[in-house]
Scaffold this active site. Structure first.
Site, PDB file in Angstrom:
ATOM      1  N   THR A  15      27.788  44.685  25.171  1.00 21.34           N
ATOM      2  CA  THR A  15      29.213  44.340  25.182  1.00 21.34           C
ATOM      3  C   THR A  15      29.480  42.996  24.518  1.00 21.34           C
ATOM      4  O   THR A  15      30.473  42.828  23.807  1.00 21.34           O
ATOM      5  CB  THR A  15      29.746  44.313  26.625  1.00 21.34           C
ATOM      6  N   SER A  57      23.545  49.119  25.747  1.00 24.65           N
ATOM      7  CA  SER A  57      22.317  49.015  26.547  1.00 24.65           C
ATOM      8  C   SER A  57      21.995  50.306  27.283  1.00 24.65           C
ATOM      9  O   SER A  57      20.871  50.473  27.773  1.00 24.65           O
ATOM     10  CB  SER A  57      22.416  47.849  27.540  1.00 24.65           C
ATOM     11  N   THR A  88      24.987  44.750  29.731  1.00 24.33           N
ATOM     12  CA  THR A  88      24.826  44.542  31.172  1.00 24.33           C
ATOM     13  C   THR A  88      24.290  45.764  31.918  1.00 24.33           C
ATOM     14  O   THR A  88      23.673  45.624  32.965  1.00 24.33           O
ATOM     15  CB  THR A  88      26.166  44.136  31.811  1.00 24.33           C
ATOM     16  N   ASP A  89      24.513  46.967  31.394  1.00 26.80           N
ATOM     17  CA  ASP A  89      24.206  48.169  32.177  1.00 26.80           C
ATOM     18  C   ASP A  89      22.721  48.315  32.508  1.00 26.80           C
ATOM     19  O   ASP A  89      22.370  48.794  33.584  1.00 26.80           O
ATOM     20  CB  ASP A  89      24.704  49.418  31.453  1.00 26.80           C
TER      21      ASP A  89
END
Length: 348
Positions: A15, A57, A88-89
């Site tokens: 992101t 990710s 972030t995932d």
């Protein structure tokens, strides 16, 4: 004359580097573009960049972990610290993996990202990137860690707990290592910098399956899982156990193998406080019959990546796997060193 610290920023997409498209946000920005608007950082340190990949990710795999490992190892002697920009995932999985693949690092290896792209007017990306570079410049902050929303979290304890909020990550079953306030790093948990050289591991074993239990799960799914995978992590309910609906078939499948042939790990779906299989009968009955590992207070991400690292070494007995699994690495477990799994020696 004062010499600037040298930082290598590795980018993977995510992101933080995304831009709007007709089909939603997608990674688009190159490494140097992430530093636009942050030129003042170059006054305090030299920042070089290297693009490792450019992915959402969700699409990160163990092969990308090895590419990040290779990048850090190749440039380890040239830089004082490393910052990895990541989606972030799956950030917690990468942080866990690098904690085991790069052991005893004497330098900061910081992983960060954002909930909003860096080129949006309202974004957490610039703060997270500034904070991460500040941590990477600190000689007293060695090891793999996640820096997010002002918190410094051990790489094996980080977990994403919110989908949209800026305080998306927290430290599970362990205090945060420190905080960053107005560019100042405040360390709570301090570790002496080892004089030993870092150890880089270059293999992981991907044949690990996570079995998440649901009420009324049917037993027919178990046979192909045990046939295909060399480790099964059971994410059980509460403190842990095997429900009646699958118990007979589960025990039947497990009894066909020696403990080192099919590693069984018991963990819990509950985020905080960990597992304790010995509390209830549904857990004790497996403890009495088989040798297995228990996650206790470890995060799922740490359990998954740790056993991939251990099995990647190859040729280990169950006792050797057990010893490595319970060995504390980057704050990943509070289980006392030497604690053994259940089941009498030699139990199948």
């Amino acid at each position: 004359m004062w010499e600037k610290k040298k930082i290598l920023m590795l980018t993977t997409g995510g992101t933080i580097a995304s831009a709007a498209t007709d089909r939603g946000l997608a990674p688009a920005l190159h490494a140097d573009e992430l530093l636009k608007g942050l030129e003042d950082l170059r006054e305090s340190c030299r920042i070089d960049t290297l693009e490792v990949c450019s992915l959402d990710s969700t699409n990160m795999t163990w092969e990308h972990w090895l590419r990040l490992l290779e990048a850090v190892e190749t440039h380890y002697e040239q830089y004082d610290g490393f910052v990895i920009c990541h989606g972030t995932d799956t950030m917690a999985y990468t942080a866990g993996a690098l904690s085991y693949l790069i052991q005893n690092p004497g330098k900061p290896i910081v992983i960060t990202g954002s909930q909003k792209p860096i080129n949006q007017e309202i974004t957490d990306a610039k703060r997270n990137l500034r904070d991460s570079i500040a941590v990477a410049m600190e000689k007293d902050c060695p090891g793999v860690q996640v820096v997010f929303n002002g918190q410094i979290i051990a790489g094996t304890r980080a977990k994403k707990v919110k989908s949209f909020s800026f305080d998306a990550f927290t430290s599970i079953n362990f205090p945060v290592l420190g905080v960053v306030q107005n560019g100042r790093v405040i360390r709570y948990v301090k570790e002496e910098i080892s004089k030993e050289l870092p150890v880089f591991y270059h293999k992981v074993h991907p044949k690990v399956f996570l079995l998440k239990l649901v009420p009324g799960m049917q037993p027919q799914i178990l046979k192909p899982i045990f046939q295909e995978f060399d480790c099964v992590i059971v994410e059980s309910f509460g403190v842990g156990g095997i429900p009646d609906s699958i118990a007979e078939e589960f025990f039947c499948q497990l009894s066909r193998y020696q403990p080192e042939e099919k590693i069984l790990i018991m963990t819990t779906q509950v985020t905080y406080e960990g597992s304790d299989v010995d509390v209830y009968e549904v857990g004790k009955r497996i403890r009495e019959r088989f040798r297995f590992l228990e996650a206790y207070d470890m995060t799922l991400e740490a359990v998954y990546t740790k056993i991939m690292w251990i099995l990647g070494i190859g040729g280990l007995s169950f006792e050797e796997v057990e010893e490595l699994f319970y060995r504390k690495i980057n704050y990943d477990t509070s289980v006392p060193y030497g604690k053994k799994s259940g089941g009498p020696a030699g139990t199948r």
